[in-house]
Design an enzyme around this catalytic site. Sequence first.
Site, PDB file in Angstrom:
ATOM      1  N   LYS A 196      -4.737   9.006  10.463  1.00 30.23           N
ATOM      2  CA  LYS A 196      -4.035   7.834  10.776  1.00 30.23           C
ATOM      3  C   LYS A 196      -3.027   8.378  11.775  1.00 30.23           C
ATOM      4  O   LYS A 196      -2.039   8.538  11.493  1.00 30.23           O
ATOM      5  CB  LYS A 196      -3.474   7.184   9.566  1.00 30.23           C
ATOM      6  CG  LYS A 196      -3.294   5.532   9.787  1.00 30.23           C
ATOM      7  CD  LYS A 196      -2.250   5.227  10.643  1.00 30.23           C
ATOM      8  CE  LYS A 196      -0.784   5.511  10.484  1.00 30.23           C
ATOM      9  NZ  LYS A 196       0.231   5.301  11.247  1.00 30.23           N
ATOM     10  N   ARG A 200       2.545   4.787  17.448  1.00 27.58           N
ATOM     11  CA  ARG A 200       3.222   4.542  18.772  1.00 27.58           C
ATOM     12  C   ARG A 200       2.960   5.591  19.915  1.00 27.58           C
ATOM     13  O   ARG A 200       3.264   5.216  20.781  1.00 27.58           O
ATOM     14  CB  ARG A 200       4.867   4.762  18.181  1.00 27.58           C
ATOM     15  CG  ARG A 200       5.490   3.994  17.357  1.00 27.58           C
ATOM     16  CD  ARG A 200       6.723   4.101  17.185  1.00 27.58           C
ATOM     17  NE  ARG A 200       7.186   4.767  16.081  1.00 27.58           N
ATOM     18  CZ  ARG A 200       8.598   5.178  15.613  1.00 27.58           C
ATOM     19  NH1 ARG A 200       9.496   4.739  16.488  1.00 27.58           N
ATOM     20  NH2 ARG A 200       8.902   6.100  14.728  1.00 27.58           N
ATOM     21  N   CYS A 304      11.437  17.803  15.039  1.00 25.92           N
ATOM     22  CA  CYS A 304      12.054  18.063  13.735  1.00 25.92           C
ATOM     23  C   CYS A 304      12.599  19.273  13.369  1.00 25.92           C
ATOM     24  O   CYS A 304      13.304  19.431  12.876  1.00 25.92           O
ATOM     25  CB  CYS A 304      10.862  17.853  12.728  1.00 25.92           C
ATOM     26  SG  CYS A 304       9.622  19.368  12.795  1.00 25.92           S
TER      27      CYS A 304
HETATM   28  P1  NAD Z   1       7.674   7.590  10.495  1.00 24.02           P
HETATM   29  O1  NAD Z   1       7.857   8.060   9.047  1.00 24.02           O
HETATM   30  O2  NAD Z   1       8.150   6.385  10.753  1.00 24.02           O
HETATM   31  O3  NAD Z   1       6.223   7.542  10.771  1.00 24.02           O
HETATM   32  C1  NAD Z   1       5.199   8.707  10.404  1.00 24.02           C
HETATM   33  C2  NAD Z   1       3.846   7.906   9.909  1.00 24.02           C
HETATM   34  O4  NAD Z   1       4.245   6.949   8.846  1.00 24.02           O
HETATM   35  C3  NAD Z   1       3.375   6.792  11.161  1.00 24.02           C
HETATM   36  O5  NAD Z   1       2.080   7.156  10.963  1.00 24.02           O
HETATM   37  C4  NAD Z   1       3.537   5.689  10.305  1.00 24.02           C
HETATM   38  O6  NAD Z   1       2.796   4.586  10.559  1.00 24.02           O
HETATM   39  C5  NAD Z   1       3.714   5.861   8.943  1.00 24.02           C
HETATM   40  N1  NAD Z   1       4.878   5.084   8.458  1.00 24.02           N
HETATM   41  C6  NAD Z   1       6.245   4.722   8.990  1.00 24.02           C
HETATM   42  N2  NAD Z   1       6.955   4.084   7.868  1.00 24.02           N
HETATM   43  C7  NAD Z   1       6.249   4.020   6.836  1.00 24.02           C
HETATM   44  C8  NAD Z   1       6.394   3.551   5.657  1.00 24.02           C
HETATM   45  N3  NAD Z   1       7.586   2.921   5.202  1.00 24.02           N
HETATM   46  N4  NAD Z   1       5.503   3.301   4.619  1.00 24.02           N
HETATM   47  C9  NAD Z   1       4.338   4.099   4.895  1.00 24.02           C
HETATM   48  N5  NAD Z   1       4.192   4.589   6.095  1.00 24.02           N
HETATM   49  C10 NAD Z   1       4.985   4.440   6.856  1.00 24.02           C
HETATM   50  O7  NAD Z   1       8.076   8.845  11.236  1.00 24.02           O
HETATM   51  P2  NAD Z   1       8.406   8.995  13.258  1.00 24.02           P
HETATM   52  O8  NAD Z   1       9.702   8.092  13.297  1.00 24.02           O
HETATM   53  O9  NAD Z   1       7.123   8.651  13.442  1.00 24.02           O
HETATM   54  O10 NAD Z   1       8.721  10.603  13.161  1.00 24.02           O
HETATM   55  C11 NAD Z   1       9.989  11.203  13.094  1.00 24.02           C
HETATM   56  C12 NAD Z   1      10.189  11.578  11.825  1.00 24.02           C
HETATM   57  O11 NAD Z   1       9.161  12.670  11.551  1.00 24.02           O
HETATM   58  C13 NAD Z   1      11.520  12.543  11.708  1.00 24.02           C
HETATM   59  O12 NAD Z   1      12.072  12.177  10.368  1.00 24.02           O
HETATM   60  C14 NAD Z   1      11.260  13.851  11.841  1.00 24.02           C
HETATM   61  O13 NAD Z   1      12.270  14.620  11.297  1.00 24.02           O
HETATM   62  C15 NAD Z   1       9.933  13.871  10.990  1.00 24.02           C
HETATM   63  N6  NAD Z   1       9.199  15.290  11.419  1.00 24.02           N
HETATM   64  C16 NAD Z   1       9.196  16.049  10.435  1.00 24.02           C
HETATM   65  C17 NAD Z   1       8.521  17.194  10.804  1.00 24.02           C
HETATM   66  C18 NAD Z   1       8.366  18.337   9.896  1.00 24.02           C
HETATM   67  O14 NAD Z   1       7.565  19.251  10.025  1.00 24.02           O
HETATM   68  N7  NAD Z   1       9.279  18.401   9.237  1.00 24.02           N
HETATM   69  C19 NAD Z   1       7.747  17.230  12.200  1.00 24.02           C
HETATM   70  C20 NAD Z   1       7.738  16.109  12.790  1.00 24.02           C
HETATM   71  C21 NAD Z   1       8.535  14.764  12.572  1.00 24.02           C
END
Ligand code: NAD
Length: 519
Positions: A196, A200, A304
């Site tokens: 999934k 975006r 991240c």
């Molecule tokens: P996000 O959590 O908004 O989205 C990630 C995924 O989760 C998407 O597929 C989205 O559809 C789903 N999602 C979003 N909100 C949700 C909810 N409330 N309930 C269930 N599913 C949900 O993250 P983003 O904005 O796409 O990515 C940025 C974030 O990811 C930042 O916090 C960044 O630090 C983190 N990140 C962490 C790593 C790591 O390895 N630690 C790597 C990359 C990004």
Amino acid sequence: KITPLHGLRSMSTAKVSPAAGTELYKTKNLINGEFIESSTSEWIDLHNPATNELVTRVPKSTPEEMQAAVDAAKSAFKSWSQTSVLSRQGVMFKFQHLIKENMAELSKNITLEQGKTLVDAEGDVIRGLQIVEHACSVTSLQMGETMPSVTKDMDTYSIRAPLGVCAGITPFNFPAMIPLWMFPLANVCGNTYILKPSERDPGAAMMLAEMAMEAGLPKGVLNIIHGTHDSVNFICDNPDIKAISFVGSNQAGRHIYERGSKNGKRVQANMAAKNHGVVLPDANKENTLNQLVGAAFGAAGQRCMALSVAVMVGEARNWIPELVERARKLKVTAGDQPGADLGPVISPQSKARIERLIQSGVDEGAELSLDGRNITVPGYENGNFVGPTIINKVTPNMECYREEIFGPVLNVVEADTMDEAIQILNDNPYGNGCAVFTNSGAAAGKFTNEVDVGQIGVNVPIPVPLPMFSFTGSRGSFLGDSNFYGKAGLNFYSQWKTVTTLWKEEDAKTATAEVAMPR
Ligand code: NAD
């Protein structure tokens, strides 16, 4: 010979604008080897972050479509899990070749949907490609353990068996690398997969899936569904899905970890970050300043592992004006423009959030040394641009420090000693990455020993581990016990089976059953 790919890639990379009368490409589901248009009535508009023009519409896959994807994965598992290790390795070799061959197209799609610069988009693909290359070593990675003669005539061996259907939920910021952290390792271990991708920017994942199938992944081994909360909850609840890999924000990660675990699944969740770069006064000044600027503002701070906090220790605080000058020189424009250093942030909402957090720093008494708000990029007036921003004299109680900003904003904190810097860093709720800049081996040793953080760089600003190691994380940045890729990644996507065998030539002399615990 690699046969040319058809259809999907060129459609998903074409810059389509309904206003100009061209047909809009809708992102499809991938179910049982077929790219199928969703029958949903709910679509998510995906805009180019540099222009806010519509690029594609992403479906919220229906419950029936998601179930069909799981059914396909469950059915494909029966045969895929029985294929020889050499044939799974062969698919990965071919997949690796196809990714390299299509690097430019993948990068273009990433820049179009996500906004990062083309060179950075290529880095996104390359870091994922390295995981595919690692997956090619499955012939040694998947070997088990053997102990002959555990007792007379009895041998024991352990094998790494696949789990079944696994699933991955990915964020927007690395649309190629993070899906590649997941499905290649899962598939090469004999599992089938439901991905999934981020709603975006799912284009890179779609292209990669097409390449993986071209490389020989049979129908149903990799499936893609789309959406937001509903598709995530479907994955957490579906009884046929055995394991979930998640990368993204804390809010989503905690929810997925709790809901998935409650349903008996393995879950690994990499989450948010606030990465500190600690600058000691004995560091090489030129290198350190360049590295700080690159790590804070590259990819518009949407990594991240971005260094979003600089802790200037002692005399290093005098370097701040030079840091500001270097950041000011960065070129902000659309990611496909020559010389672009940083592109737009992902959405107008994200831009508004970043600007609000900058203002909160000002309101709470910090000093705005460089203000990237209200930037105008000629030719891209509608884009979501924020220029490099440096907030100085930040203290840990401020909102701009406590929150992950995820934009081109560097908080600068001052400390008198390295001990104080370590304390600041360990008091922060996140433990994803950090770096120390110094010429002292002893100071670096103390730092690496005392910080409670997953990835630590010594004069390395973004220490993302190569795939023979694992991408780790501590405290608020990780939930689970097996990290992504490396040995831990392999453990996540396999379960041990332990077999004990007894081969005797003679039959038993008496017919008495042994009821005591074998010893
Ligand atoms: P996000 O959590 O908004 O989205 C990630 C995924 O989760 C998407 O597929 C989205 O559809 C789903 N999602 C979003 N909100 C949700 C909810 N409330 N309930 C269930 N599913 C949900 O993250 P983003 O904005 O796409 O990515 C940025 C974030 O990811 C930042 O916090 C960044 O630090 C983190 N990140 C962490 C790593 C790591 O390895 N630690 C790597 C990359 C990004």
